[in-house]
Structures are given as C-alpha cells and as structure tokens.
Design a protein around this motif. Structure first.
Motif, PDB file in Angstrom:
ATOM      1  N   ARG A 184       0.816  -1.209   0.000  1.00 31.01           N
ATOM      2  CA  ARG A 184       0.000   0.000   0.000  1.00 31.01           C
ATOM      3  C   ARG A 184       0.854   1.267   0.000  1.00 31.01           C
ATOM      4  O   ARG A 184       0.537   2.234  -0.683  1.00 31.01           O
ATOM      5  CB  ARG A 184      -0.916  -0.036   1.223  1.00 31.01           C
ATOM      6  CG  ARG A 184      -1.872   1.118   1.303  1.00 31.01           C
ATOM      7  CD  ARG A 184      -2.753   0.958   2.529  1.00 31.01           C
ATOM      8  NE  ARG A 184      -3.507   2.165   2.742  1.00 31.01           N
ATOM      9  CZ  ARG A 184      -4.800   2.244   2.561  1.00 31.01           C
ATOM     10  NH1 ARG A 184      -5.470   1.186   2.172  1.00 31.01           N
ATOM     11  NH2 ARG A 184      -5.425   3.379   2.769  1.00 31.01           N
ATOM     12  N   ARG A 185       1.946   1.264   0.754  1.00 32.77           N
ATOM     13  CA  ARG A 185       2.798   2.451   0.837  1.00 32.77           C
ATOM     14  C   ARG A 185       3.399   2.782  -0.516  1.00 32.77           C
ATOM     15  O   ARG A 185       3.460   3.943  -0.917  1.00 32.77           O
ATOM     16  CB  ARG A 185       3.895   2.226   1.861  1.00 32.77           C
ATOM     17  CG  ARG A 185       4.775   3.444   2.059  1.00 32.77           C
ATOM     18  CD  ARG A 185       5.848   3.182   3.059  1.00 32.77           C
ATOM     19  NE  ARG A 185       5.271   2.964   4.380  1.00 32.77           N
ATOM     20  CZ  ARG A 185       5.956   2.599   5.434  1.00 32.77           C
ATOM     21  NH1 ARG A 185       7.251   2.395   5.336  1.00 32.77           N
ATOM     22  NH2 ARG A 185       5.378   2.419   6.597  1.00 32.77           N
ATOM     23  N   ARG A 186       3.851   1.781  -1.260  1.00 28.80           N
ATOM     24  CA  ARG A 186       4.431   2.016  -2.577  1.00 28.80           C
ATOM     25  C   ARG A 186       3.379   2.533  -3.553  1.00 28.80           C
ATOM     26  O   ARG A 186       3.653   3.424  -4.362  1.00 28.80           O
ATOM     27  CB  ARG A 186       5.058   0.730  -3.107  1.00 28.80           C
ATOM     28  CG  ARG A 186       5.731   0.924  -4.462  1.00 28.80           C
ATOM     29  CD  ARG A 186       6.441  -0.320  -4.902  1.00 28.80           C
ATOM     30  NE  ARG A 186       7.584  -0.549  -4.039  1.00 28.80           N
ATOM     31  CZ  ARG A 186       8.264  -1.676  -4.000  1.00 28.80           C
ATOM     32  NH1 ARG A 186       7.908  -2.678  -4.759  1.00 28.80           N
ATOM     33  NH2 ARG A 186       9.300  -1.806  -3.215  1.00 28.80           N
ATOM     34  N   MET A 187       2.162   1.994  -3.481  1.00 29.20           N
ATOM     35  CA  MET A 187       1.098   2.446  -4.366  1.00 29.20           C
ATOM     36  C   MET A 187       0.753   3.906  -4.097  1.00 29.20           C
ATOM     37  O   MET A 187       0.604   4.703  -5.032  1.00 29.20           O
ATOM     38  CB  MET A 187      -0.147   1.575  -4.184  1.00 29.20           C
ATOM     39  CG  MET A 187      -1.274   1.949  -5.128  1.00 29.20           C
ATOM     40  SD  MET A 187      -2.759   1.002  -4.867  1.00 29.20           S
ATOM     41  CE  MET A 187      -3.261   1.593  -3.267  1.00 29.20           C
ATOM     42  N   ILE A 188       0.651   4.287  -2.821  1.00 24.49           N
ATOM     43  CA  ILE A 188       0.351   5.680  -2.479  1.00 24.49           C
ATOM     44  C   ILE A 188       1.465   6.596  -2.957  1.00 24.49           C
ATOM     45  O   ILE A 188       1.217   7.687  -3.473  1.00 24.49           O
ATOM     46  CB  ILE A 188       0.116   5.810  -0.959  1.00 24.49           C
ATOM     47  CG1 ILE A 188      -1.184   5.096  -0.579  1.00 24.49           C
ATOM     48  CG2 ILE A 188       0.078   7.263  -0.529  1.00 24.49           C
ATOM     49  CD1 ILE A 188      -1.415   5.007   0.904  1.00 24.49           C
ATOM     50  N   ARG A 189       2.714   6.170  -2.830  1.00 28.77           N
ATOM     51  CA  ARG A 189       3.851   6.973  -3.279  1.00 28.77           C
ATOM     52  C   ARG A 189       3.803   7.201  -4.784  1.00 28.77           C
ATOM     53  O   ARG A 189       4.000   8.325  -5.268  1.00 28.77           O
ATOM     54  CB  ARG A 189       5.147   6.270  -2.881  1.00 28.77           C
ATOM     55  CG  ARG A 189       6.389   7.079  -3.110  1.00 28.77           C
ATOM     56  CD  ARG A 189       7.627   6.301  -2.698  1.00 28.77           C
ATOM     57  NE  ARG A 189       7.535   5.826  -1.327  1.00 28.77           N
ATOM     58  CZ  ARG A 189       8.023   4.679  -0.897  1.00 28.77           C
ATOM     59  NH1 ARG A 189       8.674   3.892  -1.711  1.00 28.77           N
ATOM     60  NH2 ARG A 189       7.888   4.321   0.361  1.00 28.77           N
ATOM     61  N   VAL A 190       3.519   6.154  -5.550  1.00 27.28           N
ATOM     62  CA  VAL A 190       3.481   6.272  -7.007  1.00 27.28           C
ATOM     63  C   VAL A 190       2.325   7.162  -7.445  1.00 27.28           C
ATOM     64  O   VAL A 190       2.486   8.029  -8.310  1.00 27.28           O
ATOM     65  CB  VAL A 190       3.386   4.866  -7.660  1.00 27.28           C
ATOM     66  CG1 VAL A 190       3.070   4.965  -9.138  1.00 27.28           C
ATOM     67  CG2 VAL A 190       4.670   4.108  -7.441  1.00 27.28           C
ATOM     68  N   VAL A 191       1.156   6.986  -6.833  1.00 23.37           N
ATOM     69  CA  VAL A 191      -0.007   7.804  -7.192  1.00 23.37           C
ATOM     70  C   VAL A 191       0.255   9.268  -6.856  1.00 23.37           C
ATOM     71  O   VAL A 191      -0.097  10.170  -7.626  1.00 23.37           O
ATOM     72  CB  VAL A 191      -1.274   7.279  -6.483  1.00 23.37           C
ATOM     73  CG1 VAL A 191      -2.417   8.261  -6.613  1.00 23.37           C
ATOM     74  CG2 VAL A 191      -1.671   5.934  -7.062  1.00 23.37           C
ATOM     75  N   THR A 192       0.898   9.543  -5.730  1.00 24.92           N
ATOM     76  CA  THR A 192       1.207  10.921  -5.350  1.00 24.92           C
ATOM     77  C   THR A 192       2.166  11.564  -6.340  1.00 24.92           C
ATOM     78  O   THR A 192       1.955  12.706  -6.769  1.00 24.92           O
ATOM     79  CB  THR A 192       1.807  10.955  -3.935  1.00 24.92           C
ATOM     80  OG1 THR A 192       0.889  10.348  -3.027  1.00 24.92           O
ATOM     81  CG2 THR A 192       2.100  12.364  -3.499  1.00 24.92           C
ATOM     82  N   ILE A 193       3.203  10.852  -6.730  1.00 21.16           N
ATOM     83  CA  ILE A 193       4.177  11.399  -7.683  1.00 21.16           C
ATOM     84  C   ILE A 193       3.518  11.662  -9.035  1.00 21.16           C
ATOM     85  O   ILE A 193       3.742  12.711  -9.656  1.00 21.16           O
ATOM     86  CB  ILE A 193       5.381  10.453  -7.815  1.00 21.16           C
ATOM     87  CG1 ILE A 193       6.174  10.464  -6.515  1.00 21.16           C
ATOM     88  CG2 ILE A 193       6.263  10.836  -8.994  1.00 21.16           C
ATOM     89  CD1 ILE A 193       7.243   9.417  -6.443  1.00 21.16           C
TER      90      ILE A 193
END
Length: 52
Positions: free
Chosen positions: A23-32
């Motif tokens: 989940r943390r990686r997905m949120i990071r990618v979506v934010t970028i």
C-alpha cells in the motif's frame, strides 16, 4: 582472501512486507503521478512565453 560466496539480506524496513506490491508504494506512485500531472497542467494554463 575474501569469501565472496556469502549473500547479505536486502535492506528493507521491518514494517514493509517483502513482496513487490504494498500500500505504501502504491500511495507513493499515485502521489508522484498526481503532482506531475498537476505541474504539466499548470504550465499549460500559464506558459512562460505568454507575456511576450
């Protein structure tokens, strides 16, 4: 002589699972991606050359 046949464990946080998807990686990618899209839209709305 150095023993190069040993393998060390990769450095990861203890709270992150070792799998590829989390989940943390997905949120990071979506934010970028969101910040990048907003930056492109902002440049398109007010280009730097519009004042000349």
């Amino acid at each position: 002589m150095l023993d190069t046949d040993t393998r060390t464990a990769p450095l990861v946080d203890e709270d992150e699972p070792k799998g590829r998807f989390n989940r943390r990686r997905m949120i990071r990618v979506v934010t970028i991606l969101t910040i990048g899209i907003l930056a492109v839209l902002a440049v398109w709305q007010d280009p730097l050359y519009a004042g000349h």
